[in-house]
Write an enzyme that holds these catalytic residues in place. Structure first.
Site, PDB file in Angstrom:
ATOM      1  N   GLU A  12     -12.531   0.257  -9.790  1.00 38.31           N
ATOM      2  CA  GLU A  12     -12.163  -0.719 -10.812  1.00 38.31           C
ATOM      3  C   GLU A  12     -13.119  -0.769 -12.005  1.00 38.31           C
ATOM      4  O   GLU A  12     -12.681  -0.929 -13.154  1.00 38.31           O
ATOM      5  CB  GLU A  12     -12.031  -2.114 -10.180  1.00 38.31           C
ATOM      6  CG  GLU A  12     -10.793  -2.295  -9.335  1.00 38.31           C
ATOM      7  CD  GLU A  12     -10.900  -1.663  -7.957  1.00 38.31           C
ATOM      8  OE1 GLU A  12      -9.847  -1.494  -7.289  1.00 38.31           O
ATOM      9  OE2 GLU A  12     -12.036  -1.328  -7.538  1.00 38.31           O
ATOM     10  N   GLU A  28       0.819  -1.212   0.000  1.00 34.33           N
ATOM     11  CA  GLU A  28       0.000   0.000   0.000  1.00 34.33           C
ATOM     12  C   GLU A  28       0.855   1.265   0.000  1.00 34.33           C
ATOM     13  O   GLU A  28       0.510   2.267  -0.638  1.00 34.33           O
ATOM     14  CB  GLU A  28      -0.947   0.006   1.208  1.00 34.33           C
ATOM     15  CG  GLU A  28      -1.977  -1.109   1.224  1.00 34.33           C
ATOM     16  CD  GLU A  28      -3.072  -0.926   0.184  1.00 34.33           C
ATOM     17  OE1 GLU A  28      -3.072   0.107  -0.521  1.00 34.33           O
ATOM     18  OE2 GLU A  28      -3.939  -1.815   0.082  1.00 34.33           O
ATOM     19  N   ARG A  52       0.473   3.857  -3.180  1.00 35.61           N
ATOM     20  CA  ARG A  52      -0.176   5.134  -2.879  1.00 35.61           C
ATOM     21  C   ARG A  52       0.841   6.275  -2.805  1.00 35.61           C
ATOM     22  O   ARG A  52       0.644   7.325  -3.422  1.00 35.61           O
ATOM     23  CB  ARG A  52      -0.953   5.036  -1.572  1.00 35.61           C
ATOM     24  CG  ARG A  52      -2.097   4.029  -1.626  1.00 35.61           C
ATOM     25  CD  ARG A  52      -2.907   4.025  -0.354  1.00 35.61           C
ATOM     26  NE  ARG A  52      -3.756   2.841  -0.247  1.00 35.61           N
ATOM     27  CZ  ARG A  52      -5.064   2.860  -0.010  1.00 35.61           C
ATOM     28  NH1 ARG A  52      -5.681   4.001   0.157  1.00 35.61           N
ATOM     29  NH2 ARG A  52      -5.759   1.738   0.080  1.00 35.61           N
ATOM     30  N   ASP A  84      -5.352  -9.595  -7.789  1.00 34.17           N
ATOM     31  CA  ASP A  84      -5.654  -8.803  -8.972  1.00 34.17           C
ATOM     32  C   ASP A  84      -4.477  -8.107  -9.645  1.00 34.17           C
ATOM     33  O   ASP A  84      -4.186  -8.310 -10.825  1.00 34.17           O
ATOM     34  CB  ASP A  84      -6.753  -7.781  -8.643  1.00 34.17           C
ATOM     35  CG  ASP A  84      -6.533  -7.056  -7.319  1.00 34.17           C
ATOM     36  OD1 ASP A  84      -5.483  -7.273  -6.683  1.00 34.17           O
ATOM     37  OD2 ASP A  84      -7.404  -6.272  -6.917  1.00 34.17           O
TER      38      ASP A  84
END
Length: 596
Positions: free
Chosen positions: A498, A181, A185, A318
């Protein structure tokens, strides 16, 4: 009676001045050159532990003996974007109106963050409180930098850049750092803003390298696989760390784009070396798993064990698949490794996980993927479950179809994207649930509407008696299940991007303006259900037009969801896919090669 001709012009002029004042100063999305924005006040986290530990001089316990060098001779790639024809005056007017409204909603959320959570990670959009979910380095601020640039919010950008000086990436009050993360980010936000401004602001690359040097210590393990929940203070005081026995695939395989671009920008090969080692392990294991071509959702990174039994392209998996064609692009097609890995994966997805859904719209081929669990004793178990995180796949397949010259895959890309649009349009609020079951067709090419099959999928068993039919109808009525969809496993909407991500890609790839209309419907419904006093909030139940709110607004709402919407209604050359590759957090990285 004497004439009052002089008074009338004065009165008219007065009212015109008042009207002009209201018009000019009440527009929330216009900034004038003479305006001076008030500096936001940093919000202090009084509950944070005050540590004096800084990771500045930590030594490498397992130093790299031989570095994998970055390829440096990129080749042209096929064109991705559709060659758009000039739009009509009406089309332009409508598009710009939609774009302005999206920008206004971004500013509403940004101002909520700026006023109530400045330099903290997130604002709570209902209560006006804050959260530090990602090490307290100002996740929303950094994640939103390139959105500010794309939307032309120069004054806001200057405030953010000034605040960036206060962020110290060498220390945090968090006992663990979420490596995945933090990279997507923070590092992604810094690099994306740097690339969009052509290096105009040196602090962006400076901070990206500062963060990269810190996170690099998470790779200092016996096999150089990163500790994804990194106990950073151990590294700071010279103690060893080890990879995790239970590491999800997405976290391990989705660091390539950011680290590769950091090496390209700084010339330091260590970042690329770190992620290429992970790719090489994924490559070696890909055809040796229980479902050759796919990796299990959970990996033992300590032992490099890929024998897990659960397979999916949804949450926890994903972005590893997403990054295969994107890393090929950022490397300028200098190796065929990522292309081969992508084709193997897509072939396995088509053979094992891809299904057409039974819907009343028989003209469209609505596609979803399922989840698979390998059971050696009883046979493989398929769950026909979709979730919002899987909606990235339509855009990824569309992008790869262009890059790898596989036009036949565009049908799959369209079907997957249409599936997510259908899931939005089918719900009472016009918003897709976080996860739900669907009714699979028996065949991919022929799939007539079959109400009996739908009822059986609701019950998960054949209809044998009248009471079975009544039970199915009762479930449908009580749970608000639309035709073709099964029961919702998770009814929430978490402001996820998404579905809109794939709509953006398919619009830019095909030029089909029906995708703009779909995006506008989706946006209007999202805004109606999620807008709060201080921003926009996740909601608990997309079946309920007045759902409870979760008081949660993650940074990706501004970094991804609203950015994709804005780009859908922008000129096609704004962040062109022939000039940039977008990270999994929608940060645009400058491509190193042009197109054929």
């Amino acid at each position: 009676m004497p004439s009052n001709r002089r008074g009338r012009p004065l009165t008219t002029a007065f009212f015109l001045l008042i009207a002009a004042y209201i018009f000019l100063f009440q527009l929330p999305f216009i900034h004038f050159p003479w305006s001076h924005l008030r500096k936001p006040i940093p919000v202090i986290n009084h509950d944070a532990r005050k540590d004096n530990i800084h990771l500045t001089d930590a030594r490498q316990i397992y130093p790299i003996k031989s570095t994998i060098e970055l390829p440096t001779s990129p080749s042209p790639l096929p064109r991705v974007q559709h060659e758009f024809e000039p739009e009509s005056r009406f089309e332009r007017k409508e598009r710009l109106h939609r774009q302005r409204v999206v920008k206004q909603e971004f500013l509403h959320a940004w101002n909520g963050y700026k006023d109530h959570a400045w330099l903290r990670d997130e604002v709570n959009p209902v209560s006006g409180k804050f959260e530090d979910s990602f090490s307290g380095w100002g996740a929303t601020l950094v994640d939103s930098l390139d959105t500010l640039i794309i939307m032309g919010l120069d004054d806001e950008l200057e405030l953010a850049l000034e605040a960036l000086e206060q962020i110290d990436f060498t220390t945090t009050f968090s006992s663990e750092v979420n490596v995945f993360e933090i990279i997507i980010r923070y590092m992604g936000g810094l690099i994306g803003a740097h690339d969009l401004t052509n290096g105009k602001y040196p602090i962006l690359l400076q901070k990206a390298q500062e963060l990269g040097d810190m996170i690099y210590h998470a790779f200092d393990t016996h096999n150089h696989m990163p500790q994804m929940r990194w106990k950073w203070s151990r590294s700071a005081i010279g103690q060893s760390i080890e990879p995790m026995r239970n590491t999800n695939l997405a976290e391990l395989g989705s660091l390539t784009l950011e680290f590769t671009r950091l090496t390209q920008l700084t010339g330091n090969p260590k970042y690329y070396d770190a992620v290429q080692r992970i790719t090489n392990e994924l490559d070696k294991s890909q055809m040796k798993t229980s479902i050759p071509g796919l990796w299990p959702v959970s990996i033992d990174a300590m032992r490099l064990d890929f024998t897990g039994s659960e397979f999916s392209i949804g949450g926890c998996a994903d972005s590893t698949y997403e990054y295969l064609p994107k890393e090929h692009i950022i490397l300028g097609a200098q190796t065929d490794q990522y292309e081969k890995m992508y084709i193997r994966a897509l072939d396995a997805i088509k053979h094992n996980l891809l299904f057409r859904a039974v819907t009343q719209d028989e003209e469209k081929k609505i596609l979803f993927t399922g989840d698979l669990k390998v059971d050696r004793r009883h046979g493989n178990i398929i769950q026909h479950s979709s979730d919002h995180l899987k909606c990235f796949l339509g855009g990824t397949v569309g992008l790869a179809a262009k890059i790898f010259n596989r036009p036949q895959d565009l049908t799959i890309a369209r079907g997957l994207t249409d599936g997510c649009i259908w899931a939005y349009d089918s719900m009472p609020t016009g918003i897709m649930p976080e996860s739900f079951l669907y009714t699979p067709c028996e065949e991919m090419d022929e799939c007539p509407w079959d109400e009996k099959r739908w009822y059986e999928s609701i019950l998960r068993q054949p209809l044998k008696q009248k009471k079975d039919l009544q039970e199915a109808q009762q479930i449908i009525a009580s749970e608000g299940v639309p035709p073709g969809m099964g029961t919702a496993q998770n009814t929430a909407y978490k402001l996820r991007p998404e579905a809109l991500e794939s709509v953006f890609y398919m619009y830019r790839i095909t030029g089909d303006k029906s995708y703009q209309d779909a995006a506008w419907r989706m946006f209007q419904n999202i805004e109606k259900s999620t807008r709060t006093k201080y921003g926009h909030s996740s909601i608990e139940d997309v079946r309920d037009p007045i759902s409870n709110m979760e008081d949660k607004m993650e940074s990706y709402w501004l970094a991804e969801t609203l950015k994709y919407l804005y780009l859908i209604f922008s000129e096609p050359d704004v962040v062109s896919l022939d000039e940039y590759v977008l990270s999994t957090e929608a940060h645009p990285f400058k491509r190193t090669s042009g197109f054929i």
